[in-house]
Scaffold this motif. Structure first.
Motif, PDB file in Angstrom:
ATOM      1  N   UNK A   7      33.764  51.437  40.689  1.00  0.00           N
ATOM      2  CA  UNK A   7      32.821  50.830  39.752  1.00  0.00           C
ATOM      3  C   UNK A   7      33.237  49.377  39.586  1.00  0.00           C
ATOM      4  N   UNK A   8      32.404  48.476  40.073  1.00  0.00           N
ATOM      5  CA  UNK A   8      32.718  47.056  40.053  1.00  0.00           C
ATOM      6  C   UNK A   8      32.197  46.404  38.780  1.00  0.00           C
ATOM      7  N   UNK A   9      33.018  45.531  38.197  1.00  0.00           N
ATOM      8  CA  UNK A   9      32.677  44.804  36.972  1.00  0.00           C
ATOM      9  C   UNK A   9      32.806  43.318  37.267  1.00  0.00           C
ATOM     10  N   UNK A  10      31.759  42.557  36.948  1.00  0.00           N
ATOM     11  CA  UNK A  10      31.786  41.115  37.171  1.00  0.00           C
ATOM     12  C   UNK A  10      32.662  40.440  36.126  1.00  0.00           C
ATOM     13  N   UNK A  11      33.488  39.523  36.567  1.00  0.00           N
ATOM     14  CA  UNK A  11      34.370  38.805  35.666  1.00  0.00           C
ATOM     15  C   UNK A  11      33.580  38.047  34.606  1.00  0.00           C
ATOM     16  N   UNK A  12      34.076  38.047  33.389  1.00  0.00           N
ATOM     17  CA  UNK A  12      33.423  37.303  32.310  1.00  0.00           C
ATOM     18  C   UNK A  12      33.538  35.798  32.539  1.00  0.00           C
ATOM     19  N   UNK A  20      31.620  30.783  41.327  1.00  0.00           N
ATOM     20  CA  UNK A  20      32.789  31.600  41.003  1.00  0.00           C
ATOM     21  C   UNK A  20      32.376  32.988  40.560  1.00  0.00           C
ATOM     22  N   UNK A  21      32.104  33.851  41.506  1.00  0.00           N
ATOM     23  CA  UNK A  21      31.657  35.202  41.180  1.00  0.00           C
ATOM     24  C   UNK A  21      32.676  36.207  41.687  1.00  0.00           C
ATOM     25  N   UNK A  34      36.915  41.495  44.618  1.00  0.00           N
ATOM     26  CA  UNK A  34      36.025  41.062  45.703  1.00  0.00           C
ATOM     27  C   UNK A  34      35.127  39.932  45.224  1.00  0.00           C
ATOM     28  N   UNK A  35      34.540  39.238  46.170  1.00  0.00           N
ATOM     29  CA  UNK A  35      33.553  38.197  45.900  1.00  0.00           C
ATOM     30  C   UNK A  35      32.209  38.888  45.731  1.00  0.00           C
ATOM     31  N   UNK A  36      31.546  38.679  44.613  1.00  0.00           N
ATOM     32  CA  UNK A  36      30.290  39.378  44.341  1.00  0.00           C
ATOM     33  C   UNK A  36      29.173  38.962  45.297  1.00  0.00           C
ATOM     34  N   UNK A  43      38.464  42.299  50.674  1.00  0.00           N
ATOM     35  CA  UNK A  43      38.859  42.662  49.307  1.00  0.00           C
ATOM     36  C   UNK A  43      40.359  42.530  49.185  1.00  0.00           C
ATOM     37  N   UNK A  44      40.795  42.253  47.981  1.00  0.00           N
ATOM     38  CA  UNK A  44      42.216  42.223  47.681  1.00  0.00           C
ATOM     39  C   UNK A  44      42.533  43.415  46.796  1.00  0.00           C
ATOM     40  N   UNK A  45      43.719  43.958  46.960  1.00  0.00           N
ATOM     41  CA  UNK A  45      44.156  45.086  46.128  1.00  0.00           C
ATOM     42  C   UNK A  45      45.553  44.807  45.603  1.00  0.00           C
ATOM     43  N   UNK A  46      45.752  45.103  44.320  1.00  0.00           N
ATOM     44  CA  UNK A  46      47.022  44.858  43.658  1.00  0.00           C
ATOM     45  C   UNK A  46      47.422  46.076  42.843  1.00  0.00           C
ATOM     46  N   UNK A  47      48.705  46.205  42.579  1.00  0.00           N
ATOM     47  CA  UNK A  47      49.132  47.215  41.612  1.00  0.00           C
ATOM     48  C   UNK A  47      48.736  46.713  40.232  1.00  0.00           C
ATOM     49  N   UNK A  48      48.635  47.606  39.294  1.00  0.00           N
ATOM     50  CA  UNK A  48      48.285  47.219  37.926  1.00  0.00           C
ATOM     51  C   UNK A  48      49.313  46.239  37.356  1.00  0.00           C
TER      52      UNK A  48
END
Length: 61
Positions: A7-12, A20-21, A34-36, A43-48
């Motif tokens: 579930x993707x959420x756009x940055x505020x 800048x999306x 990811x870039x919207x 895509x980039x993936x990181x640990x929390x």
């Protein structure tokens, strides 16, 4: 086993018309970025933990 869709959420901080999306999806314990405008692109993936460190560094909180 079929993976659960993200579930993707756009940055505020991203504007509706601006360049800048950024979208974020959280799949414990991984945070995906990811870039919207290029949803099927890289895509980039990181640990929390790494993501929290990044947010603290960039926002100063």
């Amino acid at each position: 086993m079929t993976p659960t869709p993200l579930t993707w959420i756009k940055s505020s901080y991203s504007g509706n018309d601006g360049p800048d999306c950024v979208e974020v999806a959280i799949s414990n314990p991984t945070v995906h970025i990811r870039d919207s405008k290029t949803k099927d692109g890289a895509r980039l993936s990181f640990t929390a933990e790494v993501w929290a460190d990044f947010l603290e560094f960039t926002t100063g909180h």
